[in-house]
Write an enzyme that holds these catalytic residues in place. Structure first.
Site, short mmCIF file in Angstrom:
data_model
loop_
_atom_site.label_atom_id
_atom_site.label_comp_id
_atom_site.label_asym_id
_atom_site.label_seq_id
_atom_site.Cartn_x
_atom_site.Cartn_y
_atom_site.Cartn_z
N ASN A 1 0.87 -1.18 0.00
CA ASN A 1 0.00 0.00 0.00
C ASN A 1 0.91 1.23 0.00
O ASN A 1 1.49 1.56 1.03
CB ASN A 1 -0.90 -0.02 1.24
N TRP A 2 1.02 1.84 -1.17
CA TRP A 2 1.93 3.00 -1.27
C TRP A 2 1.36 4.25 -0.62
O TRP A 2 2.05 5.23 -0.46
CB TRP A 2 2.21 3.29 -2.77
N LYS A 3 0.07 4.23 -0.29
CA LYS A 3 -0.61 5.43 0.22
C LYS A 3 -0.36 6.60 -0.74
O LYS A 3 -0.21 6.37 -1.94
CB LYS A 3 -0.15 5.75 1.65
N HIS B 1 -9.58 1.25 5.13
CA HIS B 1 -8.30 1.49 5.80
C HIS B 1 -8.54 2.46 6.96
O HIS B 1 -9.36 3.36 6.86
CB HIS B 1 -7.29 2.07 4.80
N GLU C 1 -7.00 4.92 7.94
CA GLU C 1 -6.82 6.34 7.59
C GLU C 1 -8.09 6.89 6.95
O GLU C 1 -8.41 8.06 7.10
CB GLU C 1 -5.60 6.49 6.68
N GLU D 1 -5.61 -4.88 10.75
CA GLU D 1 -4.63 -3.80 10.89
C GLU D 1 -4.89 -3.05 12.19
O GLU D 1 -5.68 -2.08 12.21
CB GLU D 1 -4.74 -2.83 9.71
N GLY E 1 2.33 2.26 10.69
CA GLY E 1 3.21 3.36 10.33
C GLY E 1 4.14 3.85 11.42
O GLY E 1 4.68 4.96 11.32
N SER F 1 3.20 -2.12 10.33
CA SER F 1 4.65 -2.14 10.52
C SER F 1 5.29 -3.49 10.17
O SER F 1 6.24 -3.93 10.85
CB SER F 1 5.01 -1.71 11.94
N GLY G 1 2.61 -1.25 4.28
CA GLY G 1 2.65 0.17 3.93
C GLY G 1 4.07 0.63 3.63
O GLY G 1 4.59 0.40 2.53
N GLY G 2 4.71 1.23 4.60
CA GLY G 2 6.02 1.85 4.41
C GLY G 2 7.04 0.94 3.72
O GLY G 2 7.76 1.38 2.82
#
Ligand code: PEP
Length: 249
Positions: free
Chosen positions: A9-11, A92, A94, A167, A173, A212, A233-234
């Site tokens: 997930n590049w966001k 998600h 966010e 999640e 993150g 993470s 993600g990251g």
């Protein structure tokens, strides 16, 4: 052996240049699992072109709950499927916290995906405060049930095509992943909830862990019996990290 699924997930990160350079590098090693990368929607068409002959699939990070019409700025599920999107993340944390998305909205988005032949990755997860007061199971169970009940009301929809992502909000993150035991407990609970709806769902719906995930913790997490892969993600913004996570899967 389980067929694991790892989704990046590049966001709202990346650039056209990274799409052109990083995605081909991510296909440089043959993954033994199913892998996908969810890029910002403006890059989906290019990502689909770049990855056309590879095994790395393309996914979206969100989808409109409407099918078409006066929804300025939105992208519909049928538009995503035209771009060869196989997955779309819905719910998600966010989007839940920053865009006020409710379980009902998320259920509708999941339905739009399935109608368009896209597998929705339905995210559930508790906040730190909810965990601290012992409400984890109640929160994630309710988040999942509202979506499942909405989808089950549609006779033409095959629920087996959904993907669930656990999640925990407190792990996203910040480098503070859930322990294998915490994640496994939540996954086992979600699996049981799926099974309460239908045995076929318990057996066929992948439950991904997100929060993470790195190359350092991926193998341990993926070895847990009810963890079928990861939503990353990251670490999906680094070719070497992402490839190492695919390798762990
Ligand atoms: C995510 O946002 O879905 C996520 C899991 O992020 P990270 O891996 O960076 O915690």
């Amino acid at each position: 052996m389980k067929n694991r699924l790892v989704v990046g997930n590049w966001k709202m990160n990346g650039s056209l240049e990274l799409i052109n350079t990083m995605l081909p590098e991510m296909t440089s090693q043959r993954a033994q699992c199913t892998a996908a990368v969810c890029v910002p929607s403006v890059y989906l068409a290019r990502a689909a072109q770049v990855l056309a002959d590879s095994e790395l699939l393309v996914g979206a990070q969100d989808v409109s709950l409407a099918q078409r019409g006066a929804y300025t700025g939105e992208v519909s599920a049928s538009m995503l499927s035209e771009l060869d999107c196989r997955f779309a993340i819905v719910g998600h944390s966010e989007r839940r916290t920053r865009h006020g998305e409710t379980d009902e909205v998320i259920a509708e988005k999941a339905l739009r995906c399935l109608e368009a032949g896209i597998r929705p990755i339905i995210c559930v997860g508790e906040s730190q405060q909810q965990r601290d007061i012992g409400r984890t199971a109640q929160v994630i169970g309710q988040q999942l049930d509202i979506v499942l009940d909405r989808l089950a009301a549609e006779a033409a929809i095959s629920l087996e095509r959904i993907v669930v992502a656990y999640e925990p909000v407190w792990a996203i993150g910040n480098g503070r992943a859930a322990s294998v035991e915490q994640a496994q407990d939540a996954h086992a609970y979600l699996r049981q909830r799926l099974g309460a709806k239908a045995a076929s769902l318990r057996d066929s719906v992948p439950i991904l862990y997100g929060g993470s995930v790195t190359k350092a913790n991926a193998a341990d997490l993926f070895a847990a019996p009810d963890i079928d892969g990861g939503l990353v993600g990251g670490a999906s913004l680094s070719v070497s990290e992402f490839l190492a996570i695919l390798h762990a899967a």
